[in-house]
Design an enzyme around this catalytic site. Structure first.
Site, PDB file in Angstrom:
ATOM      1  N   ASP A  25       0.873  -1.171   0.000  1.00 28.67           N
ATOM      2  CA  ASP A  25       0.000   0.000   0.000  1.00 28.67           C
ATOM      3  C   ASP A  25       0.909   1.220   0.000  1.00 28.67           C
ATOM      4  O   ASP A  25       1.529   1.547   1.008  1.00 28.67           O
ATOM      5  CB  ASP A  25      -0.888  -0.037   1.257  1.00 28.67           C
ATOM      6  CG  ASP A  25      -1.748   1.215   1.389  1.00 28.67           C
ATOM      7  OD1 ASP A  25      -1.671   2.105   0.506  1.00 28.67           O
ATOM      8  OD2 ASP A  25      -2.503   1.299   2.381  1.00 28.67           O
ATOM      9  N   GLU A 185      -7.423   0.290  -4.325  1.00 30.30           N
ATOM     10  CA  GLU A 185      -7.385   0.203  -2.861  1.00 30.30           C
ATOM     11  C   GLU A 185      -8.704  -0.298  -2.245  1.00 30.30           C
ATOM     12  O   GLU A 185      -8.673  -1.202  -1.406  1.00 30.30           O
ATOM     13  CB  GLU A 185      -6.965   1.560  -2.273  1.00 30.30           C
ATOM     14  CG  GLU A 185      -5.478   1.813  -2.483  1.00 30.30           C
ATOM     15  CD  GLU A 185      -5.062   3.265  -2.347  1.00 30.30           C
ATOM     16  OE1 GLU A 185      -5.884   4.079  -1.889  1.00 30.30           O
ATOM     17  OE2 GLU A 185      -3.915   3.593  -2.707  1.00 30.30           O
ATOM     18  N   ASP A 207     -13.216   4.907   1.420  1.00 31.16           N
ATOM     19  CA  ASP A 207     -11.771   4.918   1.651  1.00 31.16           C
ATOM     20  C   ASP A 207     -11.239   6.349   1.620  1.00 31.16           C
ATOM     21  O   ASP A 207     -11.052   6.930   0.552  1.00 31.16           O
ATOM     22  CB  ASP A 207     -11.100   4.051   0.560  1.00 31.16           C
ATOM     23  CG  ASP A 207      -9.581   3.990   0.707  1.00 31.16           C
ATOM     24  OD1 ASP A 207      -9.026   4.669   1.600  1.00 31.16           O
ATOM     25  OD2 ASP A 207      -8.946   3.260  -0.077  1.00 31.16           O
TER      26      ASP A 207
END
Lengths: 620, 173
Positions: A25, A185, A207
């Site tokens: 990430d 993501e 998110d």
């Protein structure tokens, strides 16, 4: 690597050998790397036991410092310390100017339109800065897992456009990582949750990270994660909350807004600390210089309300785009550090009429999901029960037509991979070339869309206006990356481009950066390269032998078989030596001679799968 | 056409009335076997093939899932390729279209959200009605002209649905 890995369900091509792959990430504020270990996906820690790596890079004359210590130096050495570089990825100089006074760097232009940050080590592109973060994570993973990585899944905001995705992939390449997939993501987060809870039905992933906001609506059915719609804002995040508080301090304290870079950093750090304190406290004392005041959560909520409202608007749009009703969404998952802000949780709960899920650490959930997918993509799990992620493109893709208008070829929220063609014609007699301008965005005027690339189809034979038939084909792969080709159907004249975004690095720049990093190569690296070549060769040999055993008799005649056997023999011999170049060349040769065999195997597998019982019906 | 029939791909007989759940579940099954994720560590050639197969599977699914696209595809199967745009001789329907568009503009001016919701319901039932009429006649060569007209009406209403969505977005500001 050529060939294979078309194992039958339930059998792995190399059961004894687990191939190391990680999920990364690469965040605006923080980055993480995670891997599957003994069946459990977990973030990997550094030597001090910390899993979070602040996305901060400080350049010294002779070295690069990444992480917590670099972040701490931001106020004392602002010009050589880069924070939140993700906000600059795939952006042009003009976009950066819009972020304006928020960024305490000196920018210089590069060979491309990309902004370079002037540091003590010279100009650094956002891609290089990101690569420096990725290198640290790669080293951490290799040290922890005890081996070389087969590849990595790198996550990107779902709302990233083509230029931002390409920049991310370039950064990974520069860091020496083999990108198995760019994964959105929110989809990664859904994997982490879905796997945990065997969820079925409609799920919304909210998110809100440091610099980007995504909303995705997914349908989960028997291990298939189908993204129905996605939306967001690739310039909205917790950083903006910090800036809002900083603005409040400037105003309340009567400061001049024109601060030097060091003071700006200090101010933002103060603001960020206040924001974090307000997660648990109803009010917090803020001090800056001799000035002091109380910031209540109420005031803070009012400051961020416009941004929260923007995010909710994107949520409503995504729900509409997905063609479902809000009430049908049966779970809302919170992802990203900024969802710790109480007002954000409250607003999302109101909007969806249910309490959002926060069981998995919102800072870690994306990396955890990415690692699960990385393990599957590396070929460790091929038993038919693996997850399948069906994602979409976030923004429409199209072409410029007469009058400066954007003609959409692939609308947003189309499932990828996708290939679509559109026919155009010439508008002048004898026109011999056609300019193709590729765009991304939702607006009608091309000036409101992002320009991705321009190229020309030349050599169109002379014809009257309107007689030529030019077919432009758009293809978006599973990473969400676009390539475009154009072809005049009568003459077969062709032109194509792997879309290199206007704001990306040029191939020349990438080549130079790679060369520079090779010049620093030491014996270790040479040895490492040789080892990699040997591993690749070994893998290919094993794969070819397994394929020969399975289908050699069915799909090859005796001559073909002999040629392949000879090349295998040759490679096996070379592998015992240390001539890396020869090994590499022979690996390529073996790969070439088995290409047709591989294609036949894939064809028969795919055909059988596609046809099911009705093979006859779909024969061409 | 050189490409396999979309219906055969999903083990279905060409028909307008489809079991969409069955279509979706067959799609997921097929996607599993050809998606590029299955070939992430395979050769470039296999990856390219998977990309192509996957893209055409997605295209087939999108075509069959949407009633206007499915209608168009059925007509193309049974009677050759149809031009994408033609001058439509359907005065009655065009008039109705114009009225609907005007109504939509009024809704925008008055920012009438419950009016938009009611409009959407009416649009939906008009679409359902068209779908039923089309299902009853597409397979009858004698009614070809009528089927084509109905298909174009479906396309119009589809476009209108898109415009309603854009209106909702503007009203959300």
């Amino acid at each position: 690597m050529a060939l294979l890995q078309i194992a039958e369900p339930g059998q792995s091509p190399q059961p004894h050998q687990r191939r190391l792959a990680v999920g990364i990430d690469l965040g605006t504020t923080n980055s993480l790397v995670a891997a599957l270990r003994s069946g459990l996906s977990e973030p990997l820690a550094d030597a001090e036991g910390r899993v979070i790596l602040p996305s901060a890079v400080r350049y010294h004359a002779d070295r690069v410092e990444v992480g917590e210590s670099a972040k701490l130096a931001a106020a004392t050495d602002p010009l050589n310390t880069v924070l939140s570089v993700k906000r600059l990825m795939g952006r042009g100089l003009s976009d950066v100017k819009q972020l304006g006074d928020q960024l305490p760097y000196r920018f210089v232009g590069g060979e491309s339109h990309m902004p370079f940050i002037d540091t003590i080590q010279g100009p650094k592109s956002p891609v290089e800065v990101s690569a420096d973060i990725l290198k640290v994570l790669r080293q951490r993973a290799e040290a922890t897992l005890g081996g070389e990585l087969v590849g990595a899944v790198i996550t990107v905001p779902a709302y990233f456009d083509d230029a931002q995705r390409q920049a991310t992939k370039d950064a990974a390449k520069l860091a020496g990582l083999n990108v198995l997939r760019l994964l959105n993501e929110p989809t990664a987060a859904a994997v982490a949750y879905g796997l945990d809870q065997h969820a079925e039905g409609l799920v919304a992933i909210y998110d809100l990270g440091g610099g980007t906001f995504d909303i995705s609506i997914l349908r989960l059915t028997g291990g298939v994660f189908e993204v129905l719609a996605t939306g967001g804002d690739s310039a909205l995040g917790g950083d903006d909350f910090d800036h809002a508080i900083a603005g409040w301090i400037i105003e309340s304290a009567g400061l001049s807004a024109d601060l030097d870079p060091g003071a700006q950093r200090n101010l933002l750090q103060t603001a960020c600390a206040a924001k974090e304190a307000l997660t648990n406290a109803a009010s917090v004392e803020v001090a800056y210089g001799d000035w002091k005041a109380e910031l209540t959560r109420e005031t803070f909520n009012a400051l961020i309300e416009p941004m929260v409202a923007r995010s909710l608007k994107a949520c409503r749009r995504a729900v509409r785009d997905s063609g479902v009703e809000l009430e049908e969404v049966h779970a809302v998952v919170m992802v990203g550090g900024s969802t710790r802000v109480p007002r954000v949780r409250e607003a999302v709960a109101e909007a969806f009429g249910r309490e959002p899920l926060t069981e998995i650490d919102p800072d870690q959930v994306v990396a955890i999901g990415a690692a699960i997918q990385a393990d599957t993509l590396a070929g460790n799990k091929r038993d038919g029960s693996e997850l399948l992620l069906l994602d979409v493109i976030p923004l429409s893709l199209g072409l410029e037509t007469m009058g400066g208008l954007m003609e959409k070829v692939i609308p947003r929220n189309t499932t990828i991979p996708v290939a679509r063609a559109q026919d155009f014609t010439t508008y002048k007699d004898g026109q011999s070339a056609m300019a193709i301008h590729v765009l991304q965005g939702e607006r009608e005027l091309i000036s409101d869309c992002r320009s991705l690339a321009r190229f020309e189809l030349r050599g169109i034979p002379a014809m009257v206006a309107g007689a030529a038939k030019i077919r432009v084909t758009f293809q978006v792969d599973a990473d969400g990356l676009l390539s475009v080709s154009a072809r005049e159907l009568g003459s077969g004249v062709e032109a194509s481009i792997q879309v290199k975004p206007s704001y990306g690095l040029t191939d020349g720049e990438i080549a130079k950066m790679l060369k520079d990093s090779f010049q620093h190569a030491n014996d270790d690296k040479v040895a490492r390269v040789l080892r990699e070549q040997q591993v690749d060769a070994q893998r290919l040999i094993e794969a070819v032998q397994a394929a020969l055993e399975a289908d050699g008799e069915r799909l090859l005649d005796a001559d073909e078989r002999m040629v392949i056997d000879m090349q295998v023999q040759e490679l096996a011999e070379l592998m015992k030596g240390t001539d890396g170049y020869a090994i590499e060349q022979q690996t390529k040769r073996l790969s070439q001679v088995t290409d047709a065999f591989a294609a036949r195997r894939l064809d028969s597998t795919v055909k059988a799968a596609l046809a099911g019982r009705n093979l006859n019906e779909i024969e061409e | 056409m050189g490409t396999p029939c979309h219906f055969a791909l999903f083990e279905l007989q060409p028909s307008f009335n489809l079991d969409l759940d069955q279509l979706a579940s067959r799609y997921r099954e097929l996607a599993r076997s050809v998606h590029p994720d299955r070939f992430a560590d395979a050769s470039e050639r296999e990856q390219r093939l998977a990309l192509e197969q996957s893209a055409s599977l997605n295209e087939a699914y999108q075509t069959l899932k949407s009633p206007p696209k499915r209608a168009r595809y059925l007509l193309a199967l049974s009677g050759g390729e149809l031009p994408l745009e033609v001058t439509v001789h359907d005065p009655e329907f065009l008039l109705q279209q114009m009225e609907l568009r005007e109504e939509l503009e009024d809704l925008q001016d008055s920012a009438d959200l419950s009016g938009v919701a009611a409009f959407k319901r009416r649009l939906k039932s008009a679409q359902d009605e068209l779908n039923q009429s089309f299902a009853a006649c597409w397979n009858d060569a004698a009614q070809r002209e009528r089927a084509e007209r109905l298909m174009r009406r479906m396309q119009f209403l589809d476009k209108l649905t898109y415009e309603v969505r854009q209106l909702e977005e503007r009203l959300d500001d």
